[in-house]
Each structure stands twice: as structure tokens, then as C-alpha cells.
Scaffold this motif. Structure first.
Motif, PDB file in Angstrom:
ATOM      1  N   THR A 197       0.850  -1.248   0.038  1.00 56.07           N
ATOM      2  CA  THR A 197      -0.136  -0.056   0.004  1.00 56.07           C
ATOM      3  C   THR A 197       0.830   1.323   0.067  1.00 56.07           C
ATOM      4  OG1 THR A 197       0.211   0.106   2.387  1.00 56.07           O
ATOM      5  CG2 THR A 197      -1.655  -1.251   1.375  1.00 56.07           C
ATOM      6  N   PRO A 198       0.389   2.301  -0.445  1.00 59.81           N
ATOM      7  CA  PRO A 198       0.939   3.571  -0.224  1.00 59.81           C
ATOM      8  C   PRO A 198       1.652   4.033   1.294  1.00 59.81           C
ATOM      9  CG  PRO A 198      -0.969   3.948  -1.540  1.00 59.81           C
ATOM     10  CD  PRO A 198      -1.043   2.809  -0.799  1.00 59.81           C
ATOM     11  N   ASP A 199       0.971   3.690   2.092  1.00 56.16           N
ATOM     12  CA  ASP A 199       1.581   3.857   3.560  1.00 56.16           C
ATOM     13  C   ASP A 199       2.703   3.053   3.679  1.00 56.16           C
ATOM     14  OD1 ASP A 199      -0.176   6.121   4.021  1.00 56.16           O
ATOM     15  OD2 ASP A 199      -1.046   5.328   5.898  1.00 56.16           O
ATOM     16  N   MET A 200       2.490   1.807   3.296  1.00 58.56           N
ATOM     17  CA  MET A 200       3.639   0.897   3.435  1.00 58.56           C
ATOM     18  C   MET A 200       4.988   1.431   2.708  1.00 58.56           C
ATOM     19  SD  MET A 200       3.769  -3.291   2.721  1.00 58.56           S
ATOM     20  CE  MET A 200       5.322  -4.167   2.562  1.00 58.56           C
ATOM     21  N   ASN A 219       5.120  -4.911  -5.525  1.00 60.41           N
ATOM     22  CA  ASN A 219       3.718  -5.585  -5.544  1.00 60.41           C
ATOM     23  C   ASN A 219       3.217  -6.429  -4.494  1.00 60.41           C
ATOM     24  OD1 ASN A 219       1.659  -6.665  -7.104  1.00 60.41           O
ATOM     25  ND2 ASN A 219       2.823  -8.019  -8.444  1.00 60.41           N
ATOM     26  N   LEU A 220       3.808  -7.416  -4.121  1.00 58.64           N
ATOM     27  CA  LEU A 220       3.429  -8.305  -2.915  1.00 58.64           C
ATOM     28  C   LEU A 220       4.049  -8.063  -1.570  1.00 58.64           C
ATOM     29  CD1 LEU A 220       3.442 -11.555  -4.877  1.00 58.64           C
ATOM     30  CD2 LEU A 220       1.415 -10.024  -4.468  1.00 58.64           C
ATOM     31  N   PRO A 221       3.479  -8.066  -0.687  1.00 54.43           N
ATOM     32  CA  PRO A 221       4.139  -7.338   0.319  1.00 54.43           C
ATOM     33  C   PRO A 221       4.939  -8.749   1.387  1.00 54.43           C
ATOM     34  CG  PRO A 221       1.790  -7.922   1.023  1.00 54.43           C
ATOM     35  CD  PRO A 221       2.002  -8.110  -0.463  1.00 54.43           C
ATOM     36  N   TRP A 222       4.579  -9.666   0.846  1.00 63.34           N
ATOM     37  CA  TRP A 222       5.180 -11.063   1.745  1.00 63.34           C
ATOM     38  C   TRP A 222       6.565 -11.249   1.967  1.00 63.34           C
ATOM     39  CZ3 TRP A 222       1.627 -13.841  -2.344  1.00 63.34           C
ATOM     40  CH2 TRP A 222       0.411 -13.437  -2.215  1.00 63.34           C
ATOM     41  N   TRP A 223       7.189 -10.670   0.820  1.00 63.81           N
ATOM     42  CA  TRP A 223       8.749 -11.012   1.008  1.00 63.81           C
ATOM     43  C   TRP A 223       9.453 -10.039   2.073  1.00 63.81           C
ATOM     44  CZ3 TRP A 223       8.317 -15.076  -1.987  1.00 63.81           C
ATOM     45  CH2 TRP A 223       7.251 -14.781  -3.236  1.00 63.81           C
ATOM     46  N   ASP A 224       8.724  -8.826   2.292  1.00 61.78           N
ATOM     47  CA  ASP A 224       9.524  -8.162   3.236  1.00 61.78           C
ATOM     48  C   ASP A 224       9.180  -8.836   4.680  1.00 61.78           C
ATOM     49  OD1 ASP A 224      10.848  -5.503   2.221  1.00 61.78           O
ATOM     50  OD2 ASP A 224       8.592  -5.526   1.514  1.00 61.78           O
ATOM     51  N   ARG A 225       7.888  -9.243   4.792  1.00 60.53           N
ATOM     52  CA  ARG A 225       7.679  -9.928   6.077  1.00 60.53           C
ATOM     53  C   ARG A 225       8.491 -11.257   6.219  1.00 60.53           C
ATOM     54  NH1 ARG A 225       2.694  -8.045   8.301  1.00 60.53           N
ATOM     55  NH2 ARG A 225       1.779  -6.671   6.850  1.00 60.53           N
ATOM     56  N   LEU A 226       8.744 -12.088   5.115  1.00 61.59           N
ATOM     57  CA  LEU A 226       9.325 -13.287   5.175  1.00 61.59           C
ATOM     58  C   LEU A 226      10.897 -13.061   5.761  1.00 61.59           C
ATOM     59  CD1 LEU A 226       9.131 -16.423   4.885  1.00 61.59           C
ATOM     60  CD2 LEU A 226       9.421 -16.198   2.219  1.00 61.59           C
ATOM     61  N   TYR A 230      10.520  -5.719   6.767  1.00 63.60           N
ATOM     62  CA  TYR A 230       9.152  -4.952   6.950  1.00 63.60           C
ATOM     63  C   TYR A 230       9.165  -4.194   8.110  1.00 63.60           C
ATOM     64  CZ  TYR A 230       4.265  -4.244   7.783  1.00 63.60           C
ATOM     65  OH  TYR A 230       2.953  -3.589   7.982  1.00 63.60           O
ATOM     66  N   ARG A 231       8.751  -2.804   7.832  1.00 64.95           N
ATOM     67  CA  ARG A 231       8.664  -1.859   8.920  1.00 64.95           C
ATOM     68  C   ARG A 231       7.133  -1.264   8.580  1.00 64.95           C
ATOM     69  NH1 ARG A 231      12.235   1.118  12.004  1.00 64.95           N
ATOM     70  NH2 ARG A 231      14.132   0.299  10.813  1.00 64.95           N
ATOM     71  N   ASP A 232       6.455  -1.377   9.839  1.00 62.70           N
ATOM     72  CA  ASP A 232       5.017  -0.813   9.696  1.00 62.70           C
ATOM     73  C   ASP A 232       4.713   0.572   9.390  1.00 62.70           C
ATOM     74  OD1 ASP A 232       2.186  -1.678  10.302  1.00 62.70           O
ATOM     75  OD2 ASP A 232       2.428  -0.492  11.769  1.00 62.70           O
TER      76      ASP A 232
END
Length: 278
Positions: A197-200, A219-226, A230-232
Motif C-alpha cells: 500500500t502507499p503507507d507501507m 507488488n506483493l508485501p510477503w517478501w518483506d515480512r518473510l 518489513y517496517r510497519d
């Protein structure tokens, strides 16, 4: 079908590109997330001209680009997916996922390797964050990215349809997540489970380097989390955070000629969070 996709790929991508660009631009007018100190007339001409130069560079050097690489791999039986007897829909889905993961890791490498960062920092040197920031990549970086993408497509044996879908999705989601648009916080919280998302992504454009080196997905946010990048939220909040990088903070740096020679330039004295005069 494959030949039709190859022939119409520029029109398909171009049509989706223009539609999403205008849609996000209108959304920014009606629901702006952050006030902008530097107006569109100062930034947009150079940002839009860059995408024209990028497109010309890719089409001159790689007339059929990644889609052509996929067709070549298919015709010669190259790549992993061409060796496996998978249903067509599964091959397409896996190819899109792998290509997106490849873009994530490429993005991390462009931040980690100094000479690649000198190319990529032009994207981060925009002093505002909106839909045209998504278009702001140095032509040399675009060419290198296309070479990497074509190699991945051939090694993977990605179907032509998967490459077209991926290219359209990547362009559309990149413009979406660079949009200076306001989403309800509850919607952003749920939406970022399936798409950046834009905020992400705005966190990634923070002047604070540890925030710049986070949220690499387009595109997909999963790689940052995995993979732990990832920074909230930004440390100073979305309204008070500073966009850009420390090195290039004058309005002169937003000119097309300065953007193109930026990889060759050394750091300049800057005032940190304040935009310096011309």
C-alpha cells in the motif's frame, strides 16, 4: 494466443499504464495523504520525461524485451517450468510469484551495492512522493533491470502470459503504492496483507536510511515480512517524515539534466530535512 500477446503487449501495457496513471493522479487530487511543498509543475515534467526515455531505451535495446525472452524459452524448451508437466494456470501463477520475488531481491541488491545505489538513488531523490515517483528510474537502471528480468524469465521458463500479467501488475501496483492518496487506516491494515500500500511503501522513501532500507516490495508485501525487511510505520509518522535522501535536496536537483547525471555526481552539502533554494 502467444503470437497475439507478443504483438499486442506494448498496447496492453501502455493502455493499463495510462489508465492507472490518470486514475491515481485524480485520486491524489481528491484524497491527498500529505501536503506537498513542491508543486507538480516543478516535478512532473522531468519525472514524466524520464519514463519516455526509459521506454525508448528498452525498446531500442530490447525490441521484444521480457515477453520475447519468454517466447524464446518456450520455443526452445528452456527453463524449469518448461521441463515440468504442470497445468498452465499453475505455471502462470508460479512464474508471477517468482518474478515478483526476483524484483524484491534485485531491489535489495541495488540498495546494498554502492555503484548500483548510485543509479537507484535517483528514484529516492524525489523530494515529494506521488504517482510520478513510481516512474522516476534512471535509464541505465531500467536497462540493467530488463537484463536481469530476461535472465530470470529464461531460467524459469516463464510462460508468455505470466510475463504480460506480471509486467501489467508491476506497473499498476508501483503507481498505486507511490500514490499520495489517503486510505482509511483499517483498509490499509487489511490491504497490505495482499498488496503493498502507499503507507507501507512511503516508509521506504524516508530520508532516514534504516527506513529507506526496508519495505522493498513493489507488488506483493510477503517478501518483506518473510525476509525481515518489513517496517510497519515511519518513525516520525507519515505527515512529519521527510521524503528523499540527504545528498540531493535542492530544486535544481529535480531538473531532468541533473537527474540523468546524478550517478556521476558526488554528495553535496544539504540541510537535511529542509529543501534548499535553487
Amino acid at each position: 494466443m502467444t503470437e497475439s500477446l507478443l504483438a499486442n503487449e506494448p498496447w496492453i501495457r501502455g493502455g493499463f499504464f495510462l489508465f492507472v496513471l490518470f486514475a491515481i493522479a485524480l485520486w491524489e487530487v481528491s484524497a491527498q495523504r500529505r501536503p506537498q511543498e513542491i508543486g507538480r509543475l516543478t516535478r512532473w515534467p522531468a519525472n514524466l520525461m524520464i519514463v519516455v526515455l526509459d521506454t525508448l531505451a528498452v525498446r531500442v535495446l530490447f525490441p521484444v524485451a521480457a515477453v520475447g525472452a519468454a517466447l524464446m524459452a518456450s520455443e526452445n524448451g528452456w527453463g524449469l517450468l518448461n521441463l515440468l508437466a504442470l497445468p498452465g494456470w499453475l505455471s502462470v501463477m508460479l512464474a508471477v510469484l517468482v518474478l515478483d520475488a526476483a524484483i524484491y531481491f534485485q531491489h535489495r541488491v541495488f540498495h546494498a551495492v554502492p555503484w548500483l545505489w548510485r543509479l537507484h538513488r535517483m528514484h529516492h531523490a524525489d523530494l515529494e512522493f506521488d504517482v510520478t515517483t513510481a516512474l522516476r528510474f534512471h535509464p541505465v537502471e531500467i536497462v540493467l533491470s530488463m537484463v536481469i528480468k530476461m535472465v530470470v524469465v529464461v531460467l524459469l521458463g516463464a510462460p508468455v502470459l505470466a510475463v504480460v500479467i506480471f509486467e501489467v501488475l508491476l506497473n499498476a501496483t508501483a503507481m498505486f503504492n507511490h500514490g499520495n492518496v489517503r486510505l482509511p487506516l483499517w483498509l490499509d491494515r487489511w490491504l497490505r496483507l495482499i498488496v503493498v500500500t502507499p503507507d507501507m511503501h512511503r516508509v521506504h522513501h524516508s530520508v532516514i536510511r534504516r527506513e529507506t532500507d526496508s519495505n522493498f516490495g513493489f507488488n506483493l508485501p510477503w517478501w518483506d515480512r518473510l525476509f525481515g525487511t518489513y517496517r510497519d510505520q515511519p518513525e516520525k509518522g507519515h505527515l512529519d517524515m521527510t521524503i528523499g535522501i540527504e545528498d540531493f535536496r535542492t530544486r535544481r536537483d529535480l531538473r531532468l539534466d541533473q537527474m540523468l547525471i546524478q550517478p556521476l555526481r558526488h554528495s553535496v552539502l544539504s540541510s537535511g530535512s529542509k529543501v534548499m533554494p535553487d
